[in-house]
Motif scaffolding. Sequence first.
Motif, PDB file in Angstrom:
ATOM      1  N   ASN A   1       0.827  -1.221   0.000  1.00 31.97           N
ATOM      2  CA  ASN A   1       0.000   0.000   0.000  1.00 31.97           C
ATOM      3  C   ASN A   1       0.854   1.261   0.000  1.00 31.97           C
ATOM      4  O   ASN A   1       0.381   2.339   0.366  1.00 31.97           O
ATOM      5  CB  ASN A   1      -0.923   0.007   1.225  1.00 31.97           C
ATOM      6  N   HIS A   2       2.134   1.107  -0.345  1.00 32.98           N
ATOM      7  CA  HIS A   2       3.087   2.217  -0.383  1.00 32.98           C
ATOM      8  C   HIS A   2       3.264   2.861   0.998  1.00 32.98           C
ATOM      9  O   HIS A   2       3.542   4.038   1.132  1.00 32.98           O
ATOM     10  CB  HIS A   2       2.677   3.285  -1.417  1.00 32.98           C
ATOM     11  N   LYS A   3       3.080   2.042   2.027  1.00 33.60           N
ATOM     12  CA  LYS A   3       3.332   2.545   3.389  1.00 33.60           C
ATOM     13  C   LYS A   3       4.781   2.210   3.722  1.00 33.60           C
ATOM     14  O   LYS A   3       5.269   1.118   3.390  1.00 33.60           O
ATOM     15  CB  LYS A   3       2.363   1.848   4.353  1.00 33.60           C
ATOM     16  N   LEU A   4       5.472   3.165   4.364  1.00 31.39           N
ATOM     17  CA  LEU A   4       6.898   2.966   4.658  1.00 31.39           C
ATOM     18  C   LEU A   4       7.114   1.848   5.675  1.00 31.39           C
ATOM     19  O   LEU A   4       6.491   1.831   6.734  1.00 31.39           O
ATOM     20  CB  LEU A   4       7.505   4.268   5.204  1.00 31.39           C
ATOM     21  N   ILE A   5       8.000   0.907   5.329  1.00 34.99           N
ATOM     22  CA  ILE A   5       8.500  -0.053   6.318  1.00 34.99           C
ATOM     23  C   ILE A   5       9.841   0.531   6.757  1.00 34.99           C
ATOM     24  O   ILE A   5      10.798   0.529   5.985  1.00 34.99           O
ATOM     25  CB  ILE A   5       8.719  -1.456   5.704  1.00 34.99           C
ATOM     26  N   PRO A   6       9.904   1.089   7.973  1.00 29.09           N
ATOM     27  CA  PRO A   6      11.122   1.835   8.339  1.00 29.09           C
ATOM     28  C   PRO A   6      12.334   0.936   8.542  1.00 29.09           C
ATOM     29  O   PRO A   6      12.198  -0.275   8.739  1.00 29.09           O
ATOM     30  CB  PRO A   6      10.734   2.539   9.636  1.00 29.09           C
ATOM     31  N   ALA A   7      13.518   1.546   8.514  1.00 28.19           N
ATOM     32  CA  ALA A   7      14.749   0.844   8.868  1.00 28.19           C
ATOM     33  C   ALA A   7      14.715   0.576  10.374  1.00 28.19           C
ATOM     34  O   ALA A   7      13.975   1.234  11.102  1.00 28.19           O
ATOM     35  CB  ALA A   7      15.943   1.714   8.508  1.00 28.19           C
ATOM     36  N   PRO A   8      15.524  -0.383  10.858  1.00 27.77           N
ATOM     37  CA  PRO A   8      15.476  -0.684  12.294  1.00 27.77           C
ATOM     38  C   PRO A   8      15.859   0.516  13.161  1.00 27.77           C
ATOM     39  O   PRO A   8      15.380   0.665  14.268  1.00 27.77           O
ATOM     40  CB  PRO A   8      16.489  -1.813  12.465  1.00 27.77           C
ATOM     41  N   VAL A   9      16.716   1.401  12.649  1.00 22.75           N
ATOM     42  CA  VAL A   9      17.154   2.530  13.462  1.00 22.75           C
ATOM     43  C   VAL A   9      17.495   3.720  12.552  1.00 22.75           C
ATOM     44  O   VAL A   9      17.935   3.532  11.418  1.00 22.75           O
ATOM     45  CB  VAL A   9      18.324   2.090  14.407  1.00 22.75           C
TER      46      VAL A   9
END
Length: 459
Positions: A394-402
């Motif tokens: 859905n083009h939602k950001l999956i963030p980096a761990p930090v």
Amino acid sequence: MEFKTIIEPFRIKSVEPIHMSTEDERIAYMEEAFYNPFLLKSKHVIIDLLTDSGTSAMSDRQWAGIMRGDESYAGAASWERLEHEVNDLTGYPYILPTHQGRAAERILYSYLGGKGKVFISNTHFDTTRANIEFNGAEAIDIPCKEAKDTASSFHFKGNMDVDALEDLIKKYGREHIGAVILTVTNNSGGGQPVSMQNAEQVSAVCKRYNVLFILDCCRIAENAYYIHHYEGGYSTTSYRKIAQQMFALADGAVMSAKKDALVNMGGFLAIKDEQLAEACTSLLIITEGFSTYGGLSGRDMEAMAIGLQEVFEPDYLNYRIKSTQYLGEHIRAKGIPVIYPIGGHAVYVNAGLLYPHIPTHEFPGQALVCELYKKGGIRAVEIGSVMFGKYDDNHKLIPAPVELVRLAIPRRVYTQSHIDYVVEVFDEIIKTAKTAKGLRIIKEPKFLRHFTAHFEPIK
Ligand code: F0G
């Protein structure tokens, strides 16, 4: 008697002026660069901590070597010197010169990789991951558990999680493993070193399952410094010997010479196995150049051969690691959250903790990078959700761990007073932390977006 002041173990023979811009000028430059420091002009930067890659100052010996460079197409004397040097250091018989690290990565990982293959690393550097994924393979990071504990002073947070390695090999099946890659020091994991013990354990697992073990060795001299000083049993072993011992555990190495070979351009691939070396040599000749220059001029190879010796000199390494620690310890003492202990080539600030009011999808790291430039003309790089974030369906950001910001220190370039200036700029960063604003991406490419993405500040 040991003195506190870290003096540069060299005198300066040639200088390059720095233009002292004003804050108003920098605000305009930042807007023109779409809030991405990769798009700034270097003449508009006061202290450039974007990268330690290719930014080293060369020694008088290296510059003398430049004049000696043999530019013959085949079998140049400069190649002989480089081949001899890399062979002596790594112990590997097959050396392939490349124009930089990622060219060696492309050759090796496109041959070993492809759909259905899996690569496992303590942490893949971004170009490593991109080269693996570009060919359809999967890249899995398994940093050690201690890496997550930012407060612990465990010295080898660059280590790989050896239990996870064995589990992954069993899960995917050894025939599907392209290679196991140990990155020393672990750049994307905070520039943290890898212990010899960990390299031995990784090597043992790879041998047991007959899986190829590759060192990404671009900062191996800095890594050797930590083993010498912090891992029991190595205090009488020279830095170079420690590096040689680590190479002996692996089946090959990929090197960006732009780091610990103290040059502005260059790299190599070094391999134990004849058949693998032959396959890679064919790719080298098709895309880089003949096997005795691989995209480098003779003078580059000459400078590399000399740099690979100089980087292991104790006075140099001592100054190098101590001056990076100096920056990290001083901003930490002011309350800036950093990855601790301080790594070898860079200080990593945890921008997520510094700017808790900026959500990950507004990129706290990018906000800090912009603030550092605006306040002090310091250029740094975001290593967080801009660099490593992905999108779901859905083009939602999956963030980096930090959400990190890296202050990478070029080798032999900046003096103690430059570093003191950077420390001072952080006073301003602290004072204005609460008012820092997030950004949104307005344009981005599919791969390695951090290099060229455009941003705008969120009002
Ligand atoms: N591996 C590691 C661990 C690196 O840090 C880099 C480059 C590469 C491979 C690729 O080498 O740039 O010569 O093609 N790191 C730079 C950095 C770009 O800023 O950390 P390259």
